[in-house]
Design an enzyme around this catalytic site. Structure first.
Site, PDB file in Angstrom:
ATOM      1  N   HIS A 276       0.842  -1.192   0.000  1.00  0.00           N
ATOM      2  CA  HIS A 276       0.000   0.000   0.000  1.00  0.00           C
ATOM      3  C   HIS A 276       0.880   1.247   0.000  1.00  0.00           C
ATOM      4  O   HIS A 276       2.105   1.160   0.136  1.00  0.00           O
ATOM      5  CB  HIS A 276      -0.892   0.012   1.245  1.00  0.00           C
TER       6      HIS A 276
ATOM      7  N   THR B 220       0.868   4.965   2.112  1.00  0.00           N
ATOM      8  CA  THR B 220       0.266   5.701   3.215  1.00  0.00           C
ATOM      9  C   THR B 220       0.045   7.153   2.792  1.00  0.00           C
ATOM     10  O   THR B 220       0.967   7.814   2.286  1.00  0.00           O
ATOM     11  CB  THR B 220       1.174   5.652   4.458  1.00  0.00           C
TER      12      THR B 220
ATOM     13  N   HIS C 277       5.684   6.213  -0.696  1.00  0.00           N
ATOM     14  CA  HIS C 277       6.500   5.023  -0.881  1.00  0.00           C
ATOM     15  C   HIS C 277       5.646   3.771  -0.675  1.00  0.00           C
ATOM     16  O   HIS C 277       4.581   3.815  -0.065  1.00  0.00           O
ATOM     17  CB  HIS C 277       7.681   5.007   0.094  1.00  0.00           C
TER      18      HIS C 277
ATOM     19  N   THR D 212       6.243  -0.004   0.894  1.00  0.00           N
ATOM     20  CA  THR D 212       7.144  -0.904   1.615  1.00  0.00           C
ATOM     21  C   THR D 212       7.160  -2.256   0.914  1.00  0.00           C
ATOM     22  O   THR D 212       6.119  -2.893   0.729  1.00  0.00           O
ATOM     23  CB  THR D 212       6.693  -1.066   3.074  1.00  0.00           C
TER      24      THR D 212
END
Length: 660
Positions: free
Chosen positions: A540, A542, A617, A619
């Site tokens: 995902h 954020t 970003h 992860t």
């Protein structure tokens, strides 16, 4: 006097020196040649002006650049949407923008005028009111087509200093035109300082050509002189012994001509010059001297003359000469900013007062009646880029959202202002057509069938309490609890009523978007040497991470998503693979203006953020011990994210993350 020297010097009563003088050097004295300098006034005729305008490309640019920039972006009318459309349509029918540019060019050439086609006899004063379409035409004429015999000299007359009556000469004779039907565009004011005044020249003013003629002539002369030297870049000089004796006779002259033809033929056929070297000792032979000119300083000289013409015309060299800005890290923005200020001043001080005489008739001709509440602003002189337009739209949206929450403006007025802002700014093409066929109740969100439970603050609070008692998380109001569906709730009504909801609704906030093409990203990550990655459902981006409590309803919804709530980041752009902090987590960092704007909007609504800045970003893994991220080539494909998901912060979120 003593010994032929002046021991004292005293001016006669009534005489004084008003310039710098030096009796030792002779500066400013009778022997100084500069004292013979004098300026001579020169009045250019119509033919002088026409010749300079047509004969010099530099002069033509000096004349045409300011009018073009003055009308390029034109003006923005401030009125209702329908009224603006009617006025702009009338301007287009009359060709006002194009004709204003033409008459501004004539102003630079010495003067021009617009003749308004109003009802009635042209020799009589113009009517104060006209019907719709009453402004039949607008004609452009130059100052030499309009003549007059005298000016109004009564200082008590509002038209003091203007002609009593214009005369226009045509093929059918002279036509009288009342000054109220004429809008003169006069040149630079040049009041007479002499005893005898030329009232015609005083009225029309001085042309720009008269002001810049010397500088332009110097520049054109330098350019022409250097151009003529191009043909002499290589000059061949031939010395022939006893040439004067040869050409003294007819036979010798014919021999000389044949010799010159031999020179030409040898250079043309053999790319060499064959000449008589004389006897064995090199005596009595011909001599060839090949002389070349150096043009190393030509550019500097021409630039100096061009810069002087730019300074006199008050047009930046980057605009007039098409030259790149000079200086270290120079962008030309300062010159461009000065030029924008000058154009705005010319619009305000010169073009605006002329159009103010025409606009009352333009508005009546467009709408059928006068309206003093209609006015205009000059449009910005620079067209913003797509990025600048997106940023402006985002800021306007934020401002409108905050204003909506103040409940200080009635619904109808607010909605109408928002719609005008979106259509006039061009932010939502086709919106005006979509709204045109709607009724006022539907267009401005004034449905009378809205359930009172959605508009009564006390009902909202009761509904929230009932929802909380039923066990719903956060006391959220369901459609059934409120007595109506969410689609029936006007968007601004919900924003206005949000302030009546209890503070208990505020809570921590986590906003994320799931990565929909995670499988593709995982294949790339494995190819780059990552042994494990997060599961597809855990990948995902954020958007917000707020430990501070915030009212979720003040955050609003994202405007950059498509109709399904998805967000697509196009391939490419700045991307890197980096570690997150000092741990073993590795993430793909990328750039997205949409995510940045959305993050800023949530922060502005009161959300907190634990890091100095926001960097979108994904992860990739939490177990990248020993991986050299500097060797990983970033993923360059598209990133497709799902709708925004709101939730409270989960301190133990890592326990639910799985790697594969």
């Amino acid at each position: 006097m003593s010994g032929g020297r002046i021991s004292s010097f005293r001016l006669k009563p009534g005489y004084s020196l008003d310039s710098l003088t030096n009796s030792l050097t002779g500066m400013g004295m009778a022997g100084d040649p500069r004292t013979a300098n004098a300026y001579a006034a020169r009045t250019l005729s119509q033919y002088d002006i026409a010749s300079a305008y047509r004969g010099s490309g530099l002069m033509r640019k000096i004349i045409t650049i300011p009018p073009l920039d003055m009308v390029r972006e034109w003006r923005d009318w401030q009125a209702d949407g329908d009224q603006i459309k009617a006025i702009e349509a009338e301007e287009k029918r009359l060709g006002l923008k194009q004709k204003t540019r033409q008459v501004e060019v004539l102003r630079k050439l010495g003067g021009g005028a617009l003749i308004m086609g109003l009802p009635g006899d042209m020799s009589q004063p113009a009517p104060t009111t006209i019907a719709k379409g009453g402004l039949a035409y607008i004609h452009v004429v130059n100052r030499w087509q309009l003549t007059f015999n005298r000016l109004i000299e009564d200082s008590r007359d509002p038209r003091f200093g203007e002609p009593e009556m214009y005369r226009m000469t045509t093929t059918r004779g002279q036509q009288l035109i009342h000054p109220s039907r004429v809008v003169p565009f006069r040149g630079d004011p040049s009041p007479s300082l002499l005893g005898v005044a030329n009232y015609v020249e005083d009225f029309w003013g001085e042309s720009t050509i008269a002001q810049v003629l010397d500088a332009v002539q110097d520049s054109d002369t330098a350019r022409s002189a250097f151009a003529s030297l191009i043909t002499k870049a290589r000059n061949l000089r031939i010395g022939i012994p006893k040439l004067s004796e040869y050409v003294a006779t007819d036979e010798g002259e014919a021999l000389f001509q044949r010799r010159m033809r031999n020179f030409t033929v040898s250079e043309s056929m053999f790319n060499a010059i064959v000449y008589d070297a004389g006897d064995g000792d090199g005596k009595s032979g011909e001599r060839i001297d090949d002389t070349t000119y150096s043009f190393g300083g030509m550019k500097d000289v021409m630039n100096a003359y061009g810069e002087w013409a730019s300074a006199i015309s008050d047009i930046p060299a980057t605009r007039l000469l098409g030259r790149a800005p000079e200086g270290m890290n120079a962008s030309g923005e300062s010159q461009q900013e000065d030029w924008r200020k000058k154009i705005r001043a010319m619009q305000t001080l010169e073009m605006g007062p002329c159009l103010d005489r025409l606009d009352p008739y333009l508005i009546q001709s467009a709408l059928g009646s006068a309206n003093p509440d209609i006015w205009y602003e000059w449009a910005p002189l620079d067209t913003p880029t797509e990025a600048q337009q997106a940023e402006t739209f985002f800021k306007i949206s934020q401002a409108l959202e905050k204003i909506a929450g103040l409940t200080a403006i009635p619904d109808r007025a607010f909605n109408e202002a928002v719609q005008n802002t979106l259509t006039e700014g061009g932010y939502m093409p086709g919106l005006d057509n979509a709204l045109e066929g709607m009724s006022d109740e539907e267009r401005f969100g004034l449905q009378s069938s809205v359930d009172p439970a959605l508009t009564d603050p006390s009902a909202l609070i009761e509904a929230q309490a009932a929802s909380a008692s039923s066990g719903k998380e956060g006391g959220q109001i369901s459609p059934s609890t409120a007595g109506a569906t969410a689609n029936n709730t006007p968007r601004r009504r919900a924003a206005n009523d949000a302030r009546f909801v209890a503070d208990a609704a505020s809570k921590t906030l986590y906003v994320e978007r799931k990565l929909l093409n995670a499988a593709e990203v995982i294949r790339w990550a494995k190819s780059q040497g990552l042994e494990t990655t997060l599961a597809p459902d855990d990948m995902h981006v954020t958007v917000a991470y707020s430990r501070a409590a915030v009212d979720w309803f003040t955050v609003g919804e994202d405007w950059s998503s498509d109709q399904d709530g998805k967000l697509r980041v196009k391939p490419g752009g700045p991307r890197t693979v980096e570690r997150l902090g000092d741990g073993d987590a590795v993430a793909l960092l990328f750039q997205s203006n949409e995510l940045q704007y959305r993050h800023d909007a949530i922060r502005n609504a009161g959300a907190s953020w634990d890091w100095p800045d926001y960097r979108p970003h994904i992860t990739l893994t939490l177990q990248a011990e020993g991986v050299d991220v500097d060797t990983i080539e970033p993923y360059q494909g598209p990133l497709v994210f799902g709708p925004e998901l709101f939730s409270e912060l989960d301190p133990d979120w890592k326990s639910g993350v799985k790697e594969q």
